[in-house]
Write a protein that holds these residues in place. Structure first.
Motif, mmCIF file in Angstrom:
data_model
loop_
_atom_site.group_PDB
_atom_site.id
_atom_site.type_symbol
_atom_site.label_atom_id
_atom_site.label_comp_id
_atom_site.label_asym_id
_atom_site.label_seq_id
_atom_site.Cartn_x
_atom_site.Cartn_y
_atom_site.Cartn_z
ATOM 1 N N GLN A 59 -0.895 14.682 -3.180
ATOM 2 C CA GLN A 59 0.136 14.859 -2.686
ATOM 3 C C GLN A 59 0.803 15.250 -1.275
ATOM 4 N N GLU A 60 -0.926 16.213 -1.052
ATOM 5 C CA GLU A 60 -0.561 16.741 0.522
ATOM 6 C C GLU A 60 -1.287 15.531 0.591
ATOM 7 N N LEU A 61 -2.021 14.616 0.745
ATOM 8 C CA LEU A 61 -2.378 13.215 1.366
ATOM 9 C C LEU A 61 -1.305 12.604 1.641
ATOM 10 N N ASN A 62 -0.704 11.971 0.868
ATOM 11 C CA ASN A 62 0.303 11.285 1.052
ATOM 12 C C ASN A 62 1.748 11.757 1.606
ATOM 13 N N LEU A 63 2.097 13.300 1.712
ATOM 14 C CA LEU A 63 2.579 13.474 3.294
ATOM 15 C C LEU A 63 1.943 13.533 3.712
ATOM 16 N N LYS A 64 0.699 13.643 4.239
ATOM 17 C CA LYS A 64 0.182 13.451 5.647
ATOM 18 C C LYS A 64 0.051 11.977 6.331
ATOM 19 N N THR A 85 -7.970 -4.033 -1.210
ATOM 20 C CA THR A 85 -5.980 -3.248 -1.300
ATOM 21 C C THR A 85 -6.047 -3.778 0.120
ATOM 22 N N LEU A 86 -7.410 -3.712 1.107
ATOM 23 C CA LEU A 86 -6.458 -3.889 2.433
ATOM 24 C C LEU A 86 -6.153 -5.430 2.408
ATOM 25 N N LEU A 87 -6.390 -6.455 1.262
ATOM 26 C CA LEU A 87 -6.428 -8.063 1.578
ATOM 27 C C LEU A 87 -5.283 -8.168 1.210
ATOM 28 N N THR A 88 -4.531 -7.351 -0.051
ATOM 29 C CA THR A 88 -3.398 -7.172 -0.754
ATOM 30 C C THR A 88 -2.137 -6.615 0.200
ATOM 31 N N ASN A 89 -2.846 -5.943 0.836
ATOM 32 C CA ASN A 89 -1.889 -5.649 1.672
ATOM 33 C C ASN A 89 -1.663 -6.547 3.191
ATOM 34 N N SER A 90 -2.448 -7.439 3.705
ATOM 35 C CA SER A 90 -2.357 -8.424 4.864
ATOM 36 C C SER A 90 -2.305 -9.526 4.334
ATOM 37 N N GLU A 91 -1.591 -9.724 3.337
ATOM 38 C CA GLU A 91 -1.164 -11.244 2.320
ATOM 39 C C GLU A 91 0.966 -10.811 2.422
ATOM 40 N N GLY A 92 0.616 -9.426 3.066
ATOM 41 C CA GLY A 92 2.537 -8.130 2.705
ATOM 42 C C GLY A 92 3.214 -8.011 1.696
ATOM 43 N N GLU A 93 1.378 -7.631 0.485
ATOM 44 C CA GLU A 93 2.060 -6.717 -0.793
ATOM 45 C C GLU A 93 1.905 -5.667 -0.908
ATOM 46 N N VAL A 110 -7.416 5.516 4.505
ATOM 47 C CA VAL A 110 -7.131 3.969 5.259
ATOM 48 C C VAL A 110 -6.281 3.232 4.495
ATOM 49 N N ILE A 111 -6.845 2.631 2.941
ATOM 50 C CA ILE A 111 -6.031 2.135 2.457
ATOM 51 C C ILE A 111 -4.280 2.726 2.113
ATOM 52 N N LEU A 112 -4.258 3.775 1.868
ATOM 53 C CA LEU A 112 -3.508 4.363 1.766
ATOM 54 C C LEU A 112 -2.395 4.014 3.347
ATOM 55 N N MET A 145 1.190 1.921 2.853
ATOM 56 C CA MET A 145 2.109 2.762 2.530
ATOM 57 C C MET A 145 2.652 2.671 4.306
ATOM 58 N N LEU A 146 2.179 1.850 5.416
ATOM 59 C CA LEU A 146 2.728 0.641 6.856
ATOM 60 C C LEU A 146 3.112 -0.368 6.535
ATOM 61 N N THR A 147 2.755 -1.330 5.095
ATOM 62 C CA THR A 147 3.072 -2.380 5.107
ATOM 63 C C THR A 147 4.420 -2.229 4.433
ATOM 64 N N ASP A 148 4.613 -1.230 3.509
ATOM 65 C CA ASP A 148 5.389 -1.077 3.102
ATOM 66 C C ASP A 148 6.916 -0.615 3.337
ATOM 67 N N ASN A 149 6.496 0.195 4.845
ATOM 68 C CA ASN A 149 7.934 0.522 5.792
ATOM 69 C C ASN A 149 7.714 0.008 7.168
#
Length: 209
Positions: A31-36, A121-129, A150-152, A156-160
């Motif tokens: 939870q703390e990591l998510n908020l950070k 995870t990073l590859l998936t994000n780089s594809e827009g997912e 780093v992957i969170l 999150m940034l990909t999603d936002n």
């Protein structure tokens, strides 16, 4: 026999308490990591938007800062100290974004020292997912804190990302910026790399208009 039964009950009770405490602690940490990380995403998007508005207002070409003084003016604009980000770092991140675009994100990630789950995870994000419930996956929980962050952050940034700049080039830029920034000098540099990536997205969008 009675003593053995009592002893077994006590042991099981202690195990249950230990497991419950461990799960509770893990839940709090996540939870703390998510908020950070959500705060980091907000800061990246805020900073990139400020830079975009100033660049468009003054018609300054980006993403090429030619001097440290020019870069410092933007650092001050977003509330950072002059010199807190070097021109060489900024250009280094841009260079890696270019490499990831030309060589492919998978090839780029295979050259880096991340775990296989982080790379996936990073590859998936780089594809827009975006990976849903990332923090609940066992592979995520087994990572060290640096990789978790780093992957969170990438997820999150990909999603936002603002809808008007989304596209494969932008996803690659953002993921690469976070990835290489973190490798160069840690999580704080990953945040800066994320800013560079989003600024690059705005620049790329302007070239298409």
């Amino acid at each position: 026999m009675k003593k053995q039964v009592i002893f077994s009950i006590v042991c099981l009770s202690l195990l249950f308490v230990f497991t419950s405490c461990s799960n509770d602690n893990e839940s709090v940490e996540i939870q703390e990591l998510n908020l950070k990380v959500q705060n980091q995403v907000d800061e990246i998007l805020r900073s990139a938007e400020i830079i975009r508005e100033d660049v468009e207002g003054n018609r300054i070409p980006l993403p090429n800062f030619s001097t440290q003084a020019e870069l410092d003016s933007y650092l001050v604009l977003v509330g950072e100290q002059p010199g807190s980000v070097s021109l060489s770092f900024f250009n280094q991140v841009l260079g890696y974004i270019g490499l990831a675009e030309t060589q492919g994100m998978e090839h780029f990630l295979n050259q880096q020292s991340y775990s296989s789950f982080a790379k996936s995870t990073l590859l998936t994000n780089s594809e827009g997912e975006v990976i849903p419930d990332l923090t609940q996956q066992a592979e995520f929980l087994n990572l060290d804190i640096s990789e978790k962050e780093v992957i969170l952050l990438s997820n999150m940034l990909t999603d936002n990302l603002p809808p008007d700049i989304r596209g494969i080039g932008c996803y690659v830029a953002v993921t690469t910026g976070i990835t290489i920034g973190t490798l160069i000098c840690g999580p704080n540099c990953g945040i800066i790399g994320g800013v560079v990536g989003v600024v690059y997205c705005f620049w790329e969008k302007s070239q298409q208009q």
